[in-house]
Scaffold this motif. Structure first.
Motif, PDB file in Angstrom:
ATOM      1  N   SER A  71      55.551  50.711  49.774  1.00 14.10           N
ATOM      2  CA  SER A  71      56.298  50.413  48.551  1.00 14.10           C
ATOM      3  C   SER A  71      56.654  48.929  48.485  1.00 14.10           C
ATOM      4  O   SER A  71      56.578  48.302  47.408  1.00 14.10           O
ATOM      5  CB  SER A  71      57.579  51.249  48.496  1.00 14.10           C
ATOM      6  N   GLY A  72      57.032  48.355  49.617  1.00 16.42           N
ATOM      7  CA  GLY A  72      57.374  46.943  49.651  1.00 16.42           C
ATOM      8  C   GLY A  72      56.179  46.055  49.348  1.00 16.42           C
ATOM      9  O   GLY A  72      56.286  45.086  48.586  1.00 16.42           O
ATOM     10  N   LEU A  73      55.040  46.377  49.932  1.00 14.93           N
ATOM     11  CA  LEU A  73      53.829  45.590  49.668  1.00 14.93           C
ATOM     12  C   LEU A  73      53.407  45.715  48.208  1.00 14.93           C
ATOM     13  O   LEU A  73      52.984  44.725  47.587  1.00 14.93           O
ATOM     14  CB  LEU A  73      52.696  46.053  50.591  1.00 14.93           C
ATOM     15  N   LEU A  74      53.517  46.916  47.634  1.00 13.42           N
ATOM     16  CA  LEU A  74      53.202  47.112  46.219  1.00 13.42           C
ATOM     17  C   LEU A  74      54.134  46.280  45.343  1.00 13.42           C
ATOM     18  O   LEU A  74      53.699  45.656  44.358  1.00 13.42           O
ATOM     19  CB  LEU A  74      53.318  48.595  45.863  1.00 13.42           C
ATOM     20  N   SER A  75      55.407  46.236  45.694  1.00 11.84           N
ATOM     21  CA  SER A  75      56.372  45.454  44.929  1.00 11.84           C
ATOM     22  C   SER A  75      56.035  43.971  44.978  1.00 11.84           C
ATOM     23  O   SER A  75      56.094  43.274  43.949  1.00 11.84           O
ATOM     24  CB  SER A  75      57.787  45.681  45.480  1.00 11.84           C
ATOM     25  N   LEU A  76      55.675  43.462  46.159  1.00  7.39           N
ATOM     26  CA  LEU A  76      55.348  42.046  46.281  1.00  7.39           C
ATOM     27  C   LEU A  76      54.064  41.706  45.521  1.00  7.39           C
ATOM     28  O   LEU A  76      53.940  40.611  44.950  1.00  7.39           O
ATOM     29  CB  LEU A  76      55.214  41.665  47.758  1.00  7.39           C
ATOM     30  N   LEU A  77      53.116  42.638  45.500  1.00  7.66           N
ATOM     31  CA  LEU A  77      51.898  42.431  44.716  1.00  7.66           C
ATOM     32  C   LEU A  77      52.232  42.334  43.229  1.00  7.66           C
ATOM     33  O   LEU A  77      51.700  41.467  42.515  1.00  7.66           O
ATOM     34  CB  LEU A  77      50.914  43.573  44.975  1.00  7.66           C
ATOM     35  N   CYS A  78      53.113  43.193  42.759  1.00 11.24           N
ATOM     36  CA  CYS A  78      53.536  43.150  41.358  1.00 11.24           C
ATOM     37  C   CYS A  78      54.296  41.854  41.066  1.00 11.24           C
ATOM     38  O   CYS A  78      54.155  41.272  39.982  1.00 11.24           O
ATOM     39  CB  CYS A  78      54.416  44.353  41.031  1.00 11.24           C
ATOM     40  N   HIS A  79      55.093  41.412  42.025  1.00 12.40           N
ATOM     41  CA  HIS A  79      55.808  40.142  41.847  1.00 12.40           C
ATOM     42  C   HIS A  79      54.817  38.991  41.692  1.00 12.40           C
ATOM     43  O   HIS A  79      54.982  38.139  40.800  1.00 12.40           O
ATOM     44  CB  HIS A  79      56.715  39.889  43.046  1.00 12.40           C
ATOM     45  N   TRP A  80      53.817  38.957  42.543  1.00 15.54           N
ATOM     46  CA  TRP A  80      52.817  37.882  42.492  1.00 15.54           C
ATOM     47  C   TRP A  80      52.071  37.891  41.156  1.00 15.54           C
ATOM     48  O   TRP A  80      51.767  36.833  40.593  1.00 15.54           O
ATOM     49  CB  TRP A  80      51.837  38.051  43.649  1.00 15.54           C
ATOM     50  N   ALA A  81      51.804  39.077  40.620  1.00 14.24           N
ATOM     51  CA  ALA A  81      51.000  39.184  39.393  1.00 14.24           C
ATOM     52  C   ALA A  81      51.822  39.056  38.120  1.00 14.24           C
ATOM     53  O   ALA A  81      51.300  38.589  37.097  1.00 14.24           O
ATOM     54  CB  ALA A  81      50.255  40.523  39.390  1.00 14.24           C
ATOM     55  N   LEU A  82      53.086  39.445  38.148  1.00 16.14           N
ATOM     56  CA  LEU A  82      53.829  39.604  36.900  1.00 16.14           C
ATOM     57  C   LEU A  82      55.070  38.734  36.765  1.00 16.14           C
ATOM     58  O   LEU A  82      55.555  38.531  35.639  1.00 16.14           O
ATOM     59  CB  LEU A  82      54.255  41.076  36.736  1.00 16.14           C
ATOM     60  N   GLU A  83      55.598  38.233  37.862  1.00 18.55           N
ATOM     61  CA  GLU A  83      56.878  37.544  37.802  1.00 18.55           C
ATOM     62  C   GLU A  83      56.745  36.070  38.168  1.00 18.55           C
ATOM     63  O   GLU A  83      55.830  35.692  38.920  1.00 18.55           O
ATOM     64  CB  GLU A  83      57.889  38.204  38.750  1.00 18.55           C
ATOM     65  N   PRO A  84      57.659  35.234  37.684  1.00 21.32           N
ATOM     66  CA  PRO A  84      57.660  33.827  38.103  1.00 21.32           C
ATOM     67  C   PRO A  84      58.098  33.702  39.555  1.00 21.32           C
ATOM     68  O   PRO A  84      58.871  34.532  40.055  1.00 21.32           O
ATOM     69  CB  PRO A  84      58.682  33.185  37.160  1.00 21.32           C
TER      70      PRO A  84
END
Length: 280
Positions: free
Chosen positions: A183-196
């Motif tokens: 879950s943590g790795l998925l969250s960081l992937l989403c951060h890299w793709a979607l967030e500043p």
């Protein structure tokens, strides 16, 4: 008694979650969720090093764990930054009630009785009071905020996750660390793709460590241990300490006095949850 002590330990940690989430609300939600869950997953490493099979769970079980840990916390942190935190926190704590109402849909052999319907109505009335009594925000608007939607969704996710864990093959407590890692790795992937990108201060890292090793880490292991050792009905009733403690701490951190409508909403939501669990 040991089971109840494990449960109380988890509850004590969960009480701090909303206050920590508000203190870290300047961090993008995917980044916040990812770092905290990864830190929490580290607590499982000693058990995994002793038994490599501790993380050997079916893909279906892993997907359920990611759904629960990732979905619940991401939506909760979204709610805490887009709705008045105290009211959003109360709405989120409808999850014990959802567990009662949804149990017949997820678990065979259970029926929804009139008392459960009454509890559901009482709980949603409490949630409505919490939403409608929301304080003035920065623009002067009162009442409804779209942030209550993710608060309600996070409550549904945690309730359904908790019920669905009873329909999968039993797994070791250490496997929760795997749920947190993925879950943590998925969250960081989403951060890299979607967030500043965001810079973190030393204080941020300290609070993230407290969150990751506490309410997003040790609490899950303690809760799982409690459910494996004790009566789930008694342990579930103990969980209603959480919204009271969490709301009180959140109001202390935010500097808000306890108003009668927030107190009434808390009593109604907790009373509904207790009423709903007293009947099989």
């Amino acid at each position: 008694m040991p089971a109840n002590l494990y449960a109380l330990g988890a509850i004590a940690l969960w009480i701090t979650l909303a206050a920590l989430g508000v203190s870290l609300r300047h961090i993008p939600p995917f980044l916040l969720t990812g770092i905290a869950l990864l830190m929490g997953s580290l607590l499982a490493l000693p058990a995994v090093l002793q038994d490599r099979k501790a993380w050997s769970v079916p893909a279906k079980t892993l997907a359920l764990g990611v759904y629960g840990l990732f979905g619940f916390h991401f939506l909760l942190f979204i709610a805490l930054r887009h709705a008045p935190p105290v009211e959003a926190n109360l709405v989120n704590y409808l999850w014990p009630l959802f567990m009662v109402v949804l149990a017949p849909l997820f678990l065979a052999g259970l029926r929804l009785r009139a008392v459960h319907v009454a509890a559901a109505l009482l709980g949603f009335a409490g949630a409505a009071i919490a939403i409608l009594s929301a304080s003035n925000n920065a623009t002067g608007a009162v009442g409804w905020s779209w942030g209550f939607v993710p608060a309600l969704a996070s409550a549904f996710i945690w309730a359904s996750y908790s019920l669905l864990t009873q329909r999968v093959k039993p797994f070791p407590t250490a496997a929760i660390g795997l749920f947190g890692l993925v879950s943590g790795l998925l969250s960081l992937l989403c951060h890299w793709a979607l967030e500043p990108q965001a810079g973190l201060s030393a204080r941020d890292w300290l609070l993230l460590a407290v969150m990751g090793w506490g309410p997003l880490g040790a609490a899950f292991f303690l809760w799982d241990k409690a459910l494996k050792l004790g009566d789930a009905r008694q342990i579930g009733i103990l969980s209603y300490i959480t919204p009271l403690g969490s709301t009180a701490l959140l109001m202390l951190v935010s500097g808000r006095p306890l108003s009668w409508n927030i107190g009434l909403a808390a009593v109604m939501i907790i009373g509904a949850a207790v009423l709903g669990t007293r009947v099989k």
